[in-house]
Motif scaffolding. Structure first.
Motif, PDB file in Angstrom:
ATOM      1  N   VAL A   1      23.158 -40.586 -16.661  1.00 37.82           N
ATOM      2  CA  VAL A   1      22.126 -40.829 -15.489  1.00 37.82           C
ATOM      3  C   VAL A   1      21.984 -39.630 -14.511  1.00 37.82           C
ATOM      4  O   VAL A   1      20.907 -39.215 -14.255  1.00 37.82           O
ATOM      5  N   SER A   2      23.116 -39.131 -13.979  1.00 36.56           N
ATOM      6  CA  SER A   2      23.077 -38.038 -13.182  1.00 36.56           C
ATOM      7  C   SER A   2      22.473 -36.789 -13.654  1.00 36.56           C
ATOM      8  O   SER A   2      21.814 -36.060 -12.973  1.00 36.56           O
ATOM      9  N   ALA A   3      22.911 -36.550 -14.964  1.00 35.22           N
ATOM     10  CA  ALA A   3      22.138 -35.320 -15.567  1.00 35.22           C
ATOM     11  C   ALA A   3      20.698 -35.505 -15.580  1.00 35.22           C
ATOM     12  O   ALA A   3      20.017 -34.368 -15.187  1.00 35.22           O
ATOM     13  N   SER A   4      20.282 -36.447 -15.753  1.00 37.62           N
ATOM     14  CA  SER A   4      18.669 -36.826 -16.004  1.00 37.62           C
ATOM     15  C   SER A   4      17.810 -36.519 -14.587  1.00 37.62           C
ATOM     16  O   SER A   4      16.970 -35.995 -14.305  1.00 37.62           O
ATOM     17  N   ILE A   5      18.696 -37.192 -13.661  1.00 38.84           N
ATOM     18  CA  ILE A   5      17.999 -36.970 -12.261  1.00 38.84           C
ATOM     19  C   ILE A   5      18.380 -35.609 -11.637  1.00 38.84           C
ATOM     20  O   ILE A   5      17.183 -35.260 -11.247  1.00 38.84           O
ATOM     21  N   TYR A   6      19.233 -34.947 -11.915  1.00 36.91           N
ATOM     22  CA  TYR A   6      19.452 -33.424 -11.479  1.00 36.91           C
ATOM     23  C   TYR A   6      18.459 -32.722 -12.036  1.00 36.91           C
ATOM     24  O   TYR A   6      17.976 -31.746 -11.560  1.00 36.91           O
ATOM     25  N   GLY A   7      18.211 -32.861 -13.500  1.00 34.48           N
ATOM     26  CA  GLY A   7      17.247 -32.030 -14.289  1.00 34.48           C
ATOM     27  C   GLY A   7      15.939 -32.224 -13.621  1.00 34.48           C
ATOM     28  O   GLY A   7      15.072 -31.257 -13.446  1.00 34.48           O
ATOM     29  N   LYS A   8      15.708 -33.358 -13.231  1.00 36.62           N
ATOM     30  CA  LYS A   8      14.064 -33.592 -12.981  1.00 36.62           C
ATOM     31  C   LYS A   8      13.962 -33.136 -11.560  1.00 36.62           C
ATOM     32  O   LYS A   8      12.991 -32.520 -11.306  1.00 36.62           O
ATOM     33  N   ILE A   9      14.839 -33.065 -10.719  1.00 37.78           N
ATOM     34  CA  ILE A   9      14.871 -32.637  -9.182  1.00 37.78           C
ATOM     35  C   ILE A   9      14.609 -31.293  -9.328  1.00 37.78           C
ATOM     36  O   ILE A   9      14.051 -30.509  -8.622  1.00 37.78           O
ATOM     37  N   VAL A  10      15.602 -30.360 -10.144  1.00 37.23           N
ATOM     38  CA  VAL A  10      15.328 -29.082 -10.464  1.00 37.23           C
ATOM     39  C   VAL A  10      14.084 -28.633 -10.584  1.00 37.23           C
ATOM     40  O   VAL A  10      13.527 -27.729 -10.274  1.00 37.23           O
ATOM     41  N   ASP A  11      13.626 -29.375 -11.779  1.00 41.30           N
ATOM     42  CA  ASP A  11      12.146 -28.866 -12.183  1.00 41.30           C
ATOM     43  C   ASP A  11      11.092 -29.031 -11.198  1.00 41.30           C
ATOM     44  O   ASP A  11      10.240 -28.100 -11.107  1.00 41.30           O
ATOM     45  N   GLN A  12      11.098 -29.905 -10.382  1.00 40.58           N
ATOM     46  CA  GLN A  12      10.308 -30.130  -9.130  1.00 40.58           C
ATOM     47  C   GLN A  12      10.404 -29.250  -8.162  1.00 40.58           C
ATOM     48  O   GLN A  12       9.317 -28.765  -7.430  1.00 40.58           O
ATOM     49  N   GLY A  13      11.828 -28.674  -7.814  1.00 35.62           N
ATOM     50  CA  GLY A  13      11.833 -27.770  -7.064  1.00 35.62           C
ATOM     51  C   GLY A  13      11.602 -28.195  -5.325  1.00 35.62           C
ATOM     52  O   GLY A  13      11.683 -29.346  -5.170  1.00 35.62           O
ATOM     53  N   SER A  14      11.643 -27.369  -4.412  1.00 33.83           N
ATOM     54  CA  SER A  14      11.554 -27.817  -3.381  1.00 33.83           C
ATOM     55  C   SER A  14      10.957 -26.517  -2.273  1.00 33.83           C
ATOM     56  O   SER A  14      11.251 -25.268  -2.430  1.00 33.83           O
ATOM     57  N   GLY A  15      10.071 -27.133  -1.430  1.00 37.22           N
ATOM     58  CA  GLY A  15       9.440 -26.188  -0.612  1.00 37.22           C
ATOM     59  C   GLY A  15       9.912 -25.565   0.564  1.00 37.22           C
ATOM     60  O   GLY A  15       9.498 -24.586   1.391  1.00 37.22           O
ATOM     61  N   MET A  16      11.167 -26.449   0.953  1.00 36.87           N
ATOM     62  CA  MET A  16      11.744 -26.019   2.158  1.00 36.87           C
ATOM     63  C   MET A  16      13.222 -26.181   1.997  1.00 36.87           C
ATOM     64  O   MET A  16      13.722 -26.964   1.254  1.00 36.87           O
ATOM     65  N   SER A  17      14.037 -25.613   2.892  1.00 34.57           N
ATOM     66  CA  SER A  17      15.379 -25.697   2.860  1.00 34.57           C
ATOM     67  C   SER A  17      15.885 -26.595   4.041  1.00 34.57           C
ATOM     68  O   SER A  17      15.259 -26.108   5.331  1.00 34.57           O
ATOM     69  N   TRP A  18      16.891 -27.482   3.937  1.00 35.61           N
ATOM     70  CA  TRP A  18      17.124 -28.184   5.108  1.00 35.61           C
ATOM     71  C   TRP A  18      18.216 -27.648   5.667  1.00 35.61           C
ATOM     72  O   TRP A  18      18.879 -27.934   6.568  1.00 35.61           O
ATOM     73  N   ASN A  19      19.051 -26.586   4.963  1.00 36.47           N
ATOM     74  CA  ASN A  19      19.895 -25.818   5.607  1.00 36.47           C
ATOM     75  C   ASN A  19      19.464 -24.377   6.081  1.00 36.47           C
ATOM     76  O   ASN A  19      18.906 -23.621   5.293  1.00 36.47           O
ATOM     77  N   PRO A  20      19.472 -24.091   7.415  1.00 37.21           N
ATOM     78  CA  PRO A  20      18.999 -22.734   8.117  1.00 37.21           C
ATOM     79  C   PRO A  20      19.552 -21.576   7.444  1.00 37.21           C
ATOM     80  O   PRO A  20      19.163 -20.543   7.618  1.00 37.21           O
TER      81      PRO A  20
END
Length: 458
Positions: free
Chosen positions: A395-414
């Motif tokens: 389950v976690s492999a599928s979740i992580y794969g989907k999140i990586v594909d979508q990416g992120s437009g900002m970083s929560w860590n400065p």
């Protein structure tokens, strides 16, 4: 003299078991570092090719329980022989695969055979070792499993540095070397009639598969189907005479709580084996071979310190081992979140804390959960624990794969400036926060010395 010969046979069996378990689990993680290569070759997303890992783990998980039940009916020797033959068939099929569906089918067949090994790992210590030696036998077997998880990417790096990634299918075939030893040292058992709840197992597999489909393709129809099958599964185990998952185990509050914690902790820890190769490939532009070599120090540390974890639990107590493991994991997640864009050498150092911590955490939870089980339930209880952990990985492999594909437009860590690293930094931060929640739950249930002595027995 006879006692000494018996002890020598016991030693051989458990070390053979640990070795084959290491290779079996290793094959579940070794494909993680070649997912970008598979995605590029077949023009697929990371979420889609993550089925190479999650599909394997899903079949591996349920197969573990099924083989455990089949061993009661047909004998462990015969079941091992069948499983090893199926493993070899799947390996050869995948080795010569020319299309993605063939790769996926090869992995599924491979997993259907390899699942007999963790099933044997839950049976052999119980059936072949007296109670006073059983803990040590379980510890050796679990060490093989935890080291296998860490070594997968390393072995994959060694293979793909000189061969095509398809040759990773060949590695599990090495377990066939152990089959003659199993057949020689295992006893001829008196088989007994028994029933397997194929319907219950099918409902569980179907629900998990639809959940993975829902995550990969964002399909609401799959979500509805997953819910229907899961409710049907719960209903089935409540009323079936011999349910796929014994209801009595789930009514054991100590066991159920520990199983839930293990599921969540494994899902979080699996990020180290799944996300790190993608980070090294997409952010640091390392090829598959170099990606694996970055993970070598962590795997070596886990292998060297593996038995030390078991000794710490015996000397300092299980909670001490759990909290020490959690401290290492939280440090790893903090460092990975803050320095994801730094050099691969730094990441190799960070991973040592995480991989060793995850190895110790698995030992602590396995030991803790085994103490909540009555003697006659240890085999099935530990088998379900293995199934739960492999399910968590799928389950976690599928979740992580989907999140990586979508990416992120900002970083929560400065501290992160590289846009491609945003999604990884954010994920490691969230996973660290989730592990803090697990740490608090563990402290509430098991952390105090008075609660370290589990009295709940099924």
């Amino acid at each position: 003299m006879e006692i000494r010969v018996k002890q020598q046979q016991e030693e051989r069996i458990i070390y053979i078991l640990a070795s084959t378990l290491l290779i079996s689990v290793m094959s579940a993680t070794m494909f993680n570092i070649v997912l970008p290569d598979i995605a590029e070759q077949f023009q697929l997303s990371i979420a889609q090719v993550s089925w190479v890992t999650s599909g394997y783990l899903l079949v591996y998980a349920v197969g573990t329980v099924i083989y455990g039940k089949l061993a009661d009916t047909y004998g462990l020797k015969n079941v091992l022989t069948f499983g090893f033959a199926l493993l070899a068939l799947g390996s050869l099929f995948g080795l010569f695969a020319g299309a993605y569906w063939m790769v996926l089918l090869g992995r599924v067949i491979q997993a259907a055979g390899a699942a007999v090994i963790p099933a044997a790992a839950s049976i052999i210590p119980v059936r072949y070792y007296p109670e006073e030696h059983r803990g040590r036998a379980l510890g050796i077997a679990m060490t093989g499993m935890s080291i296998g998880s860490a070594l997968g990417p390393v072995v994959a790096a060694l293979v793909v540095s000189s061969l095509h990634w398809r040759w990773l299918f060949f590695m599990p075939v090495l377990t066939l070397i152990a089959l003659p030893y199993y057949r020689k040292f295992l006893k001829d058992e008196t088989v007994k009639a028994g029933r397997i709840d194929w319907l219950g197992g099918g409902l569980l597999v179907g629900a998990a598969a639809l959940l993975l489909l829902a995550i990969t393709y964002e399909a609401w129809l799959a979500v509805i189907g997953c819910a229907v099958l899961f409710v049907s599964f719960v209903t089935r185990i409540r009323y079936a005479s011999e349910p796929f998952v014994p209801l009595g185990l789930l009514r054991n509050k100590g066991y159920a709580f520990g199983l839930t914690l293990a599921f969540l902790a494994t899902g979080i820890g699996y990020s180290l084996y799944f996300l790190t190769p993608q980070l090294l490939n997409q952010v640091h532009h390392l090829d598959t071979g170099m990606t694996g070599f970055v993970m070598v120090p962590a795997a070596a540390a886990a292998a060297i310190l593996g038995r030390r974890g078991g000794k710490l639990a015996d000397v300092k107590g299980i909670p001490f081992l759990f909290f020490s493991a959690s401290a290492m994991l939280l440090l790893c997640f903090a460092l990975m979140s803050s320095f994801a864009e730094q050099s691969p050498i730094a990441i190799a150092g960070f991973l040592i804390f995480g991989v060793v911590g995850q190895s110790f955490l698995y030992m602590a939870l396995s030991n803790q959960i085994s103490r909540t089980l009555a003697k006659e339930r240890i085999g099935v209880g530990m088998g379900l624990l293995a199934m739960s952990n492999f399910m968590a990985g799928a389950v976690s492999a599928s979740i992580y794969g989907k999140i990586v594909d979508q990416g992120s437009g900002m970083s929560w860590n400065p501290m992160i400036m590289e846009p491609k690293a945003f999604v990884y930094s954010n994920l490691y931060f969230v996973l660290g926060m989730l592990h803090i929640c697990i740490l608090l739950f563990y402290w509430y249930k098991f952390g105090r010395s008075a609660r370290d002595r589990m009295t709940m027995k099924v």
